[in-house]
Design a protein around this motif. Structure first.
Motif, PDB file in Angstrom:
ATOM      1  N   VAL A 118      -5.045   7.023  -1.539  1.00  0.00           N
ATOM      2  CA  VAL A 118      -4.358   5.759  -1.785  1.00  0.00           C
ATOM      3  C   VAL A 118      -3.802   5.801  -3.203  1.00  0.00           C
ATOM      4  CG1 VAL A 118      -4.626   3.264  -1.974  1.00  0.00           C
ATOM      5  CG2 VAL A 118      -5.835   4.516  -0.184  1.00  0.00           C
ATOM      6  N   SER A 147      -2.337   0.041  -4.228  1.00  0.00           N
ATOM      7  CA  SER A 147      -2.625  -0.930  -3.188  1.00  0.00           C
ATOM      8  C   SER A 147      -2.702  -2.321  -3.797  1.00  0.00           C
ATOM      9  CB  SER A 147      -3.947  -0.608  -2.471  1.00  0.00           C
ATOM     10  OG  SER A 147      -5.042  -0.752  -3.358  1.00  0.00           O
ATOM     11  N   SER A 197      -6.174  -4.863   2.612  1.00  0.00           N
ATOM     12  CA  SER A 197      -6.964  -5.189   3.797  1.00  0.00           C
ATOM     13  C   SER A 197      -6.836  -6.646   4.200  1.00  0.00           C
ATOM     14  CB  SER A 197      -8.446  -4.854   3.551  1.00  0.00           C
ATOM     15  OG  SER A 197      -8.619  -3.472   3.308  1.00  0.00           O
ATOM     16  N   LEU A 226      -7.569   6.523   2.448  1.00  0.00           N
ATOM     17  CA  LEU A 226      -7.306   5.525   3.478  1.00  0.00           C
ATOM     18  C   LEU A 226      -8.543   5.297   4.336  1.00  0.00           C
ATOM     19  CD1 LEU A 226      -5.046   3.725   4.562  1.00  0.00           C
ATOM     20  CD2 LEU A 226      -4.436   5.554   6.150  1.00  0.00           C
ATOM     21  N   LEU A 279       0.851  -1.188   0.000  1.00  0.00           N
ATOM     22  CA  LEU A 279       0.000   0.000   0.000  1.00  0.00           C
ATOM     23  C   LEU A 279       0.883   1.234   0.000  1.00  0.00           C
ATOM     24  CD1 LEU A 279      -2.932   1.184   0.396  1.00  0.00           C
ATOM     25  CD2 LEU A 279      -2.461   1.125   2.851  1.00  0.00           C
ATOM     26  N   ARG A 320      -3.404  -1.743   5.442  1.00  0.00           N
ATOM     27  CA  ARG A 320      -4.225  -0.554   5.684  1.00  0.00           C
ATOM     28  C   ARG A 320      -4.087  -0.080   7.123  1.00  0.00           C
ATOM     29  NH1 ARG A 320      -8.600   0.180   8.495  1.00  0.00           N
ATOM     30  NH2 ARG A 320     -10.043   1.897   7.997  1.00  0.00           N
TER      31      ARG A 320
END
Length: 527
Positions: free
Chosen positions: A34, A37, A41, A267, A25, A161
């Motif tokens: 962001v 990524s 998550s 984010l 990320l 994250r």
């Protein structure tokens, strides 16, 4: 194939497939945008990136006035027994919070992380509760902490994250303390400890943060850098070597600084994970990482290559694990280059002057707030140079922390020099009836300075003292006198009784005649 078996197969594939891919990320710290990524998550084992939360809570306690940077924190046996990587602080030794934070963030010392946790929370369990409460307050929805140093626990997990959220909280709330996660090296005694973050000293504009490694997680790093007024946060989780995580983070930062647009997410709006458990990638790390001994402090000062420890010689070794574009490494701020064989390399570290750190107190420790593990256990912890009080008849136990003036040469917290122990002079003191039973030994008598006297000994104890054995003394040789000369004649007369004649001489024996034997020389014989 029936439906239940298909469901089981699909679940197995969904669990095992992400373990083959890393997670990364890149976020713009000012806007929260962001920029790139990949599985951001996905639940992952944090390893020593956990220490970012340990540092966050320590600095929050300083801001609240509960601790000071010069607060001396005593190390417990539990902290001293933590596995390496560590700096081998001993139980009973103290360290200021300032020095502890520097050592923990630079060297990633597991024992020092426990010292900080006990100093802030009083004990580790309380501190872990504080860590999870703070994670929930910050919105780290995929995070569960079980210890303060990141030593592997199957239940401890984060996500890329969540680590970006924590990094931005540290930078936003404690900008004046950024040197804790941006120091290149520290010197403890004669040993110089290099920062485990390979970008420090190599990447232009780098400003920290933290690395982490356990076999189950692979090599993790959270890195922050500033260029042209922009600050970016890059997170790489699950690299197969320390050099791979460093080069990958440099590439992600270069790519982020080269563009303004992102993925359309911030984010805050990036969705959290689905509550799954972190995968264990230890087998992959051992297989594709070359099967060599691995450690979080394996970085070196010279140039490093992306696939130096991966055992793969092709250009796609890193792109197979981390998706996304691979930027060309030509004249970037990271000093990234391609070798003729195709490897992406990062140049050597710039020379860095180590920051001096040490165990023990500072001159300001006496006026700093007390650590939580000192105030919570006053019966076994001594603070602020206060000497231990030894009560006659009470169990003897040395304190785990005392000032320099109350320690012996061995620094074990025992009775200070100049103090002598004698038995009481009273005759009515008798040994206790349970003197030979189990349990702590009782101290009989008082402890007082002075010289021993006859009155201070127990009755009859002098009889048990044996004099030291002395070497035998040779008698002086006697001089010959008239009495000595008369002794042979008196002895001859004494052999002949009255009325008996003198013995007749014996005839000589025939045969071989033995030679006369010379008499042995006498020692110290007078002439």
């Amino acid at each position: 194939m029936n439906a239940p078996r298909l469901a089981v197969l699909a679940l197995a594939l969904s669990v095992s497939a992400p373990a083959l891919a890393g997670t990364s990320l890149v976020v713009d710290a000012s806007s929260g945008a962001v920029l790139s990524s990949e599985n951001a998550s996905q639940a992952w084992h944090p390893a020593s990136t956990t220490k970012m939360m340990t540092a966050y809570l320590a600095l929050k306690a300083v801001r609240a006035g509960k601790l000071g940077l010069e607060t001396a924190i005593p190390a417990s046996k539990r902290a001293a027994s933590q596995p390496r990587v560590k700096v081998y602080i001993r139980a009973g030794q103290e360290i200021t919070l300032d020095n502890a934070l520097r050592i923990m963030m630079v060297k990633s010392a597991n024992d020092i992380a426990y010292v900080i946790a006990e100093g802030v929370g009083g004990d580790v369990e309380t501190f872990v509760g504080m860590m999870n409460a703070e994670a929930q307050r910050l919105g780290m929805n995929d995070t569960v902490f079980t210890n303060p140093n990141g030593w592997h626990d199957p239940n401890q997990q984060v996500s890329a994250r969540d680590l970006a959220v924590l990094a931005m909280a540290l930078m936003r709330e404690f900008p004046d303390y950024s040197d804790y996660w941006n120091t290149g090296s520290v010197q403890l005694g004669k040993q110089v400890l290099q920062n485990t973050n390979g970008l420090v000293g190599r990447y232009s504009g780098i400003s920290g943060m933290k690395t982490g490694f356990v076999c189950a997680s692979g090599f993790n790093v959270v890195a922050t850098a500033t260029r042209g007024g922009r600050t970016l946060v890059a997170v790489v989780l699950g690299a197969l070597s320390a050099s791979e995580r460093t080069v990958k983070a440099a590439q992600l930062l270069d790519d982020g600084f080269s563009k303004w647009g992102g993925s359309g997410y911030t984010l805050a709006s990036l969705p959290s994970g689905n509550g799954g458990r972190a995968n264990n990638i230890c087998d992959e790390v051992r297989r594709r990482g070359g099967g060599v001994a691995l450690a979080d402090d394996s970085d070196v000062s010279g140039p490093i290559a992306a696939n130096a420890a991966s055992g793969s010689g092709n250009d796609n070794a890193m792109s197979e694990r981390f998706g996304g574009p691979q930027p060309q490494a030509r004249a970037t701020g990271a000093l990234l280059m391609r070798t003729p064989s195709g490897r992406i390399t990062l140049g050597p570290r710039a020379p860095m002057t180590p920051v001096q750190v040490s165990f023990g107190r500072s001159p300001s420790s006496a006026s700093a707030p007390l650590a939580a593990n000192v105030t919570a256990r006053p019966d076994t912890q001594f603070a602020r140079d206060r000497a231990p009080v030894i009560t006659p008849g009470a169990p003897v136990s040395a304190g785990v922390a005392s000032g320099p003036s109350t320690r012996t040469a061995s620094s074990n917290g025992a009775i200070p020099r100049g103090t002598t122990a004698f038995a009481p002079s009273s005759e009515d003191v008798q040994p206790p009836s349970n003197a030979f039973q189990s349990g702590p030994m009782k101290l009989q008598g008082a402890i007082r300075p002075g010289a021993a006297a006859a009155s201070s000994l127990r009755p009859g104890s002098a009889a048990g003292i044996k004099q030291a054995a002395r070497p035998p003394v040779r008698p002086a040789p006697a001089k010959p006198d008239a009495a000595a000369k008369a002794k042979p004649e008196a002895a001859a007369k004494a052999k002949t009784k009255p009325g008996q004649s003198e013995p007749k001489p014996q005839p000589a024996r025939t045969g071989a005649v033995k030679p006369p034997v010379k008499p042995k020389a006498k020692v110290n014989d007078d002439a």
